[in-house]
Design an enzyme around this catalytic site. Structure first.
Site, PDB file in Angstrom:
ATOM      1  N   CYS A  82       0.841  -1.209   0.000  1.00 24.26           N
ATOM      2  CA  CYS A  82       0.000   0.000   0.000  1.00 24.26           C
ATOM      3  C   CYS A  82       0.868   1.248   0.000  1.00 24.26           C
ATOM      4  O   CYS A  82       0.573   2.208  -0.691  1.00 24.26           O
ATOM      5  CB  CYS A  82      -0.952  -0.008   1.179  1.00 24.26           C
ATOM      6  SG  CYS A  82      -0.142  -0.272   2.765  1.00 24.26           S
TER       7      CYS A  82
HETATM    8  P1  NAD Z   1      -9.686  -5.508  -2.751  1.00 26.35           P
HETATM    9  O1  NAD Z   1     -10.383  -4.273  -2.279  1.00 26.35           O
HETATM   10  O2  NAD Z   1      -9.983  -6.018  -4.096  1.00 26.35           O
HETATM   11  O3  NAD Z   1     -10.001  -6.709  -1.742  1.00 26.35           O
HETATM   12  C1  NAD Z   1      -9.810  -6.565  -0.338  1.00 26.35           C
HETATM   13  C2  NAD Z   1     -10.845  -7.415   0.375  1.00 26.35           C
HETATM   14  O4  NAD Z   1     -12.136  -6.844   0.166  1.00 26.35           O
HETATM   15  C3  NAD Z   1     -10.915  -8.848  -0.131  1.00 26.35           C
HETATM   16  O5  NAD Z   1     -11.106  -9.702   0.966  1.00 26.35           O
HETATM   17  C4  NAD Z   1     -12.137  -8.826  -1.040  1.00 26.35           C
HETATM   18  O6  NAD Z   1     -12.787 -10.066  -1.193  1.00 26.35           O
HETATM   19  C5  NAD Z   1     -13.027  -7.852  -0.309  1.00 26.35           C
HETATM   20  N1  NAD Z   1     -14.048  -7.208  -1.151  1.00 26.35           N
HETATM   21  C6  NAD Z   1     -14.015  -6.974  -2.488  1.00 26.35           C
HETATM   22  N2  NAD Z   1     -15.128  -6.317  -2.871  1.00 26.35           N
HETATM   23  C7  NAD Z   1     -15.887  -6.134  -1.763  1.00 26.35           C
HETATM   24  C8  NAD Z   1     -17.138  -5.486  -1.505  1.00 26.35           C
HETATM   25  N3  NAD Z   1     -17.848  -4.909  -2.467  1.00 26.35           N
HETATM   26  N4  NAD Z   1     -17.589  -5.446  -0.225  1.00 26.35           N
HETATM   27  C9  NAD Z   1     -16.863  -5.996   0.780  1.00 26.35           C
HETATM   28  N5  NAD Z   1     -15.694  -6.630   0.601  1.00 26.35           N
HETATM   29  C10 NAD Z   1     -15.192  -6.690  -0.658  1.00 26.35           C
HETATM   30  O7  NAD Z   1      -8.127  -5.227  -2.547  1.00 26.35           O
HETATM   31  P2  NAD Z   1      -6.915  -6.211  -2.876  1.00 26.35           P
HETATM   32  O8  NAD Z   1      -6.665  -6.245  -4.343  1.00 26.35           O
HETATM   33  O9  NAD Z   1      -7.080  -7.482  -2.146  1.00 26.35           O
HETATM   34  O10 NAD Z   1      -5.709  -5.460  -2.158  1.00 26.35           O
HETATM   35  C11 NAD Z   1      -4.901  -4.489  -2.747  1.00 26.35           C
HETATM   36  C12 NAD Z   1      -5.319  -3.100  -2.270  1.00 26.35           C
HETATM   37  O11 NAD Z   1      -5.207  -3.028  -0.849  1.00 26.35           O
HETATM   38  C13 NAD Z   1      -4.412  -2.009  -2.805  1.00 26.35           C
HETATM   39  O12 NAD Z   1      -5.207  -0.922  -3.198  1.00 26.35           O
HETATM   40  C14 NAD Z   1      -3.564  -1.630  -1.587  1.00 26.35           C
HETATM   41  O13 NAD Z   1      -3.059  -0.323  -1.621  1.00 26.35           O
HETATM   42  C15 NAD Z   1      -4.533  -1.827  -0.468  1.00 26.35           C
HETATM   43  N6  NAD Z   1      -3.844  -2.018   0.808  1.00 26.35           N
HETATM   44  C16 NAD Z   1      -3.917  -1.000   1.733  1.00 26.35           C
HETATM   45  C17 NAD Z   1      -3.238  -1.121   2.951  1.00 26.35           C
HETATM   46  C18 NAD Z   1      -3.281  -0.015   3.981  1.00 26.35           C
HETATM   47  O14 NAD Z   1      -2.878  -0.232   5.119  1.00 26.35           O
HETATM   48  N7  NAD Z   1      -3.745   1.183   3.635  1.00 26.35           N
HETATM   49  C19 NAD Z   1      -2.502  -2.290   3.235  1.00 26.35           C
HETATM   50  C20 NAD Z   1      -2.458  -3.308   2.271  1.00 26.35           C
HETATM   51  C21 NAD Z   1      -3.146  -3.151   1.062  1.00 26.35           C
END
Ligand code: NAD
Length: 472
Positions: free
Chosen positions: A282
């Protein structure tokens, strides 16, 4: 199904069982496209059952002494530490991070669990004296049922933070790990769940729709780490149910390379920030604003760094993510960016993408404005530190930012002016273990990590107590 594949089950109402939706998903290896994990996805009824079980267990867990909760969390942390090698192997198989780094991030997660086990019992409220016969107590209470929805890019450490803080403060949890790393989440859940009373820990499996069903259910907190788009839809769901949304989302973190810095050192910092974990962090370095005075030497050094990183990084998580990153790179090239290194997805299986350096980028390119979740350093050359500051500040995100400078006054200007939750001076990562983060704008809301996360997981109750009137 291959014999060595992981078959993932959910943990609902005290039993490990396949999800009942009838939908399945298969995780493919980012190295050779072979199947790694099979998941029977949880149904809406499974979500409802998990919430009912959690709700029924919540009062007793909330009433359990903080020291007893801490002891359970310590025991759970020991179990994760003892299984770190196995868990690292699963993580590497699912998302491609080299196994040494995977193990390190698991041990960081263990450290976080232990930290919350220690901090939980010391999380205290305050008192305020009224007149001599009255006192106000401000006491923290658990919020109740916390849905924990996590991403794949650092799947154990991120989960341990939210789960540890929620459990230490007396909440019960329903954990929904990423569909990209379901076996990692399932194994972590197995290691943790057995240390808590029935119903305190539940696991649901599946993709966005399962997360969305959980976010729309009758929970008290939805704590999500993941993309900004997902965070926004969770915030909308929480607005309807009244649950609290705690969101740690994406970023497009800038780094400013000031005049007067050692260009080789600055290049090694930028390369680390942009390429480690194949850029899938992130707080990865996404856009670089370099002062014209050092730009030539810096770019040359960065090109060399990228070459050295080629043998160190693993694949990206999957083809879909790789194609999205490649598309941003190709579009930038069409708009005038110059590829100094990398920039082409290799033929063959898997989701490999080389460390990529783009020079002559402009501030309006998607590769600069948007999150690029891959190993790409997009470099914009600027004429002054103040123009670097204004460009760095102009972003829909507000996760973190770094400045590399020998000037104390520029360091001061940077931390005061950059609208990000975290500003780092002279290191692209760093930050003490246990430090908090408070993202802004599209990067989320509420404290993730740190002792402040205990405040987020609890509600403050104000109690006014007076002495009985004379003569009772
Ligand atoms: P994502 O948002 O696609 O998925 C994250 C989680 O949300 C998964 O478990 C997914 O199944 C769930 N999800 C997806 N759609 C949903 C919905 N409509 N309602 C509820 N849950 C839902 O993200 P990703 O691809 O797994 O992760 C990468 C992203 O995470 C990048 O944007 C990264 O920057 C961010 N990230 C942020 C931090 C932080 O601390 N700010 C840390 C790690 C990753």
């Amino acid at each position: 199904m291959r014999a060595d594949m992981y078959e993932v089950s959910q943990y609902v109402s005290g039993s490990w069982q396949p999800g009942a939706s009838g939908r399945r998903l298969t995780v493919l290896s980012p190295v050779d496209d072979s199947p790694v994990t099979e998941v029977a996805i949880s149904s809406e009824d499974d979500v409802a059952a998990a919430v009912a079980t959690a709700r029924a267990a919540s009062l007793e867990w909330a009433a359990t002494a903080p020291a007893a909760r801490a002891a359970a969390l310590h025991a759970a942390a020991d179990a994760v530490a003892a299984a770190a090698d196995e868990l690292a192997e699963i993580m590497t198989a699912e998302m491609g991070k080299p196994v040494g780094g995977a193990r390190e991030s698991i041990m960081a997660g263990v450290g976080t669990l232990r930290q919350y086990a220690e901090l939980g019992p010391t999380h205290r409220g305050r008192t305020l004296a009224g007149d001599s016969a009255a006192i106000d107590l401000m006491a923290y209470e658990p919020r109740g049922v916390v849905a924990v929805i996590t991403p794949w890019n650092d799947p154990v450490a991120v989960s341990c933070g939210l789960l540890g803080a929620a459990l230490a403060t007396g909440n019960v949890v329903i954990y929904k790990p990423s569909e990209r790393t379901p076996a990692t989440g399932w194994r972590l859940a197995q290691l943790l769940a057995e240390h808590f009373p029935a119903g305190v820990f539940s696991l649901l499996n599946g993709d966005g729709p399962v997360g969305a069903a959980l976010a729309a259910s009758a929970v008290d907190v939805v704590a999500q780490v993941g993309s900004t788009a997902t965070g926004r839809s969770i915030a909308a769901a929480c607005a309807r149910t009244g649950a609290k949304a705690l969101l740690e989302n994406g970023g497009s973190d800038p780094v400013i390379v000031d005049a007067g810095v050692d260009p080789a050192w600055a290049a090694s910092q930028v390369a680390l920030g942009a390429f480690v974990n194949s850029g899938q962090i992130c707080v990865a370095v996404e856009r670089v604003y370099v002062h014209r005075d050092v730009a030539g030497a810096f770019l040359e050094a960065l090109e060399n760094e990228a070459e050295q990183w080629e043998s160190r990084i693993g694949p990206m998580v999957d083809r879909r993510m790789r194609d999205a990153v490649d598309e941003q790179v190709q579009q930038a090239v069409k708009e005038g960016a110059r590829v100094l290194r990398g920039g082409t997805a290799p033929a063959g299986p898997g989701a490999f993408y080389p460390p990529t350096v783009l020079a002559d980028c402009t501030h309006d390119m998607a590769v600069v404005r948007e999150e690029t979740f891959g190993p790409v350093a997009a470099v914009v050359t600027v004429d002054s530190f103040s123009s670097a500051l204004s460009l760095a500040a102009d972003s829909p995100y507000g996760l973190a930012a770094s400045v590399l400078t020998t000037s104390m006054s520029n360091a001061q200007l940077a931390w005061r002016r950059l609208p990000a939750g975290t500003v780092k001076v002279n290191n692209v990562f760093g930050g003490a273990p246990g430090g908090a983060a408070h993202p802004r704008r599209g990067s989320g809301q509420g404290f993730g990590y740190g002792p402040e996360l205990l405040d987020e997981m609890t509600a403050m109750k104000a109690v006014h107590i007076e002495a009985p009137p004379q003569g009772w």
